[in-house]
Design a protein around this motif. Structure first.
Motif, mmCIF file in Angstrom:
data_model
loop_
_atom_site.group_PDB
_atom_site.id
_atom_site.type_symbol
_atom_site.label_atom_id
_atom_site.label_comp_id
_atom_site.label_asym_id
_atom_site.label_seq_id
_atom_site.Cartn_x
_atom_site.Cartn_y
_atom_site.Cartn_z
ATOM 1 N N UNK A 69 0.853 -1.187 0.000
ATOM 2 C CA UNK A 69 0.000 0.000 0.000
ATOM 3 C C UNK A 69 0.885 1.232 0.000
ATOM 4 N N UNK A 70 0.435 2.262 -0.692
ATOM 5 C CA UNK A 70 1.172 3.518 -0.706
ATOM 6 C C UNK A 70 0.202 4.646 -1.015
ATOM 7 N N UNK A 71 0.486 5.809 -0.505
ATOM 8 C CA UNK A 71 -0.316 6.987 -0.825
ATOM 9 C C UNK A 71 0.557 8.215 -0.648
ATOM 10 N N UNK A 72 0.223 9.265 -1.364
ATOM 11 C CA UNK A 72 1.020 10.464 -1.213
ATOM 12 C C UNK A 72 0.648 11.540 -2.199
ATOM 13 N N UNK A 73 1.456 12.602 -2.156
ATOM 14 C CA UNK A 73 1.297 13.739 -3.055
ATOM 15 C C UNK A 73 2.550 13.844 -3.911
ATOM 16 N N UNK A 84 4.349 4.530 2.807
ATOM 17 C CA UNK A 84 4.503 3.270 2.095
ATOM 18 C C UNK A 84 4.353 2.137 3.099
ATOM 19 N N UNK A 85 3.548 1.148 2.783
ATOM 20 C CA UNK A 85 3.472 -0.082 3.570
ATOM 21 C C UNK A 85 4.172 -1.175 2.777
ATOM 22 N N UNK A 86 5.274 -1.681 3.324
ATOM 23 C CA UNK A 86 6.105 -2.619 2.587
ATOM 24 C C UNK A 86 6.333 -3.887 3.387
ATOM 25 N N UNK A 87 6.341 -5.009 2.689
ATOM 26 C CA UNK A 87 6.576 -6.314 3.307
ATOM 27 C C UNK A 87 8.080 -6.551 3.404
ATOM 28 N N UNK A 88 8.595 -6.570 4.619
ATOM 29 C CA UNK A 88 10.010 -6.804 4.860
ATOM 30 C C UNK A 88 10.161 -8.120 5.611
ATOM 31 N N UNK A 89 10.592 -9.150 4.883
ATOM 32 C CA UNK A 89 10.799 -10.477 5.478
ATOM 33 C C UNK A 89 9.555 -10.974 6.211
ATOM 34 N N UNK A 90 8.396 -10.766 5.606
ATOM 35 C CA UNK A 90 7.151 -11.255 6.181
ATOM 36 C C UNK A 90 6.507 -10.334 7.192
ATOM 37 N N UNK A 91 7.135 -9.188 7.451
ATOM 38 C CA UNK A 91 6.577 -8.223 8.404
ATOM 39 C C UNK A 91 6.183 -6.957 7.656
ATOM 40 N N UNK A 92 4.938 -6.513 7.829
ATOM 41 C CA UNK A 92 4.456 -5.332 7.141
ATOM 42 C C UNK A 92 4.857 -4.081 7.917
ATOM 43 N N UNK A 94 5.147 0.207 8.001
ATOM 44 C CA UNK A 94 4.700 1.481 7.429
ATOM 45 C C UNK A 94 5.816 2.502 7.547
ATOM 46 N N UNK A 95 6.123 3.131 6.443
ATOM 47 C CA UNK A 95 7.203 4.110 6.399
ATOM 48 C C UNK A 95 6.656 5.433 5.875
ATOM 49 N N UNK A 96 6.913 6.504 6.602
ATOM 50 C CA UNK A 96 6.604 7.843 6.120
ATOM 51 C C UNK A 96 7.798 8.356 5.330
ATOM 52 N N UNK A 97 7.530 9.069 4.246
ATOM 53 C CA UNK A 97 8.639 9.616 3.470
ATOM 54 C C UNK A 97 8.362 11.051 3.040
ATOM 55 N N UNK A 98 9.426 11.816 2.946
ATOM 56 C CA UNK A 98 9.395 13.167 2.397
ATOM 57 C C UNK A 98 10.575 13.257 1.444
ATOM 58 N N UNK A 103 17.317 14.295 -1.550
ATOM 59 C CA UNK A 103 17.287 13.791 -0.178
ATOM 60 C C UNK A 103 15.923 13.222 0.167
ATOM 61 N N UNK A 104 15.930 12.074 0.828
ATOM 62 C CA UNK A 104 14.706 11.446 1.301
ATOM 63 C C UNK A 104 14.738 11.396 2.820
ATOM 64 N N UNK A 105 13.720 11.962 3.443
ATOM 65 C CA UNK A 105 13.535 11.864 4.891
ATOM 66 C C UNK A 105 12.523 10.750 5.111
ATOM 67 N N UNK A 106 12.824 9.808 5.987
ATOM 68 C CA UNK A 106 11.892 8.706 6.213
ATOM 69 C C UNK A 106 11.908 8.278 7.671
ATOM 70 N N UNK A 107 10.785 7.694 8.109
ATOM 71 C CA UNK A 107 10.701 7.176 9.473
ATOM 72 C C UNK A 107 9.724 6.016 9.521
ATOM 73 N N UNK A 108 9.996 5.102 10.417
ATOM 74 C CA UNK A 108 9.103 3.987 10.647
ATOM 75 C C UNK A 108 8.100 4.302 11.733
ATOM 76 N N UNK A 109 7.509 3.256 12.299
ATOM 77 C CA UNK A 109 6.494 3.447 13.347
ATOM 78 C C UNK A 109 7.104 4.074 14.580
#
Length: 226
Positions: A69-73, A84-92, A94-98, A103-109
């Motif tokens: 799943x992903x959504x954005x502007x 972005x919701x991404x499957x990493x080794x069987x674990x879903x 959610x990552x926020x990105x700017x 440069x990409x700024x990102x953070x997890x839960x």
């Protein structure tokens, strides 16, 4: 002529009219629809001038793609923000990105924002490619094979034409990472603006649905506070 014969003649005439107007409607309606090749060409031209948009990408079932799943502007300059919701080794996860410039700024839960380069993000998912006329939607439409107009429908209240086509794996992968083959999908093209409203992409085990909205609504992407 007796009253009974007049009545029978009237009924026959009425039935003939109904048959002509109703029974033959489907082929006539189909013939009245614009051609698929014409629609995707006009849509590619319309999408080339888009300055910004919002998007969502969702999966149904279990298609073999890591981004679920992903959504954005998106801005025409390549800046973007969203999740972005991404499957990493069987674990879903959610990552926020700017995404601003290179440069990409990102953070997890948990935790704060971290930084990576645009090229590092591109190896996972680069949403800014969607509006890039050399990589994204414009190329998807320009390279659509055997497009056929199937029907006239509405997408969230907006009149659209539904077009079936074979869509290039190479181009689709910019919007849906992990695709390994071309897809016989469906596209919904806005009747008024010719812009792409929706893409339905059947895959083994499920499907991916990508929708677009808020075309040319101003997008100001700002870096998160350190």
């Amino acid at each position: 002529m007796s009253a009974r014969r007049i009545l029978v003649a009237a009924v026959i005439a009425a039935l003939s009219l109904i048959t002509a107007c109703g029974g033959g409607g489907s082929p006539g309606d189909q013939a009245a629809l614009p051609g698929g090749a014409e629609l995707v060409k006009k849509s590619a031209e319309a999408m080339r001038s888009v300055k910004s948009a919002a998007f969502t990408m969702e999966t149904e079932g279990t298609p073999p793609v890591p981004v679920k799943k992903a959504s954005g502007r998106l801005s025409g300059t390549g800046d973007a923000d969203g999740t972005i919701n991404i499957d990493l080794a069987g674990s879903l996860q959610e990552i926020q990105f700017v995404l601003i410039g290179e440069t990409v700024h990102f953070k997890g839960v948990t935790g704060g924002f971290q930084k990576i380069s645009r090229s590092q993000l591109a190896s996972i998912y680069d949403p800014s490619a969607i509006l890039n006329p050399d990589r994204g939607i414009v190329q998807l439409l320009s390279n659509a094979l055997d497009p056929k107009t199937e029907a006239e429908e509405k997408v969230d209240g907006t009149g659209a034409y539904r077009v079936s086509a074979t869509l290039s794996q190479q181009v689709l992968a910019t919007m849906v990472p992990g695709l390994t083959q071309s897809v016989n999908g469906r596209l919904w093209i806005d009747r008024s603006t010719n812009r792409l409203l929706k893409a339905d992409l059947p895959l083994n085990g499920g499907k991916v649905i990508v929708t677009f909205r808020d075309y040319d609504v101003p997008v100001q992407v700002t870096a998160p506070a350190e």
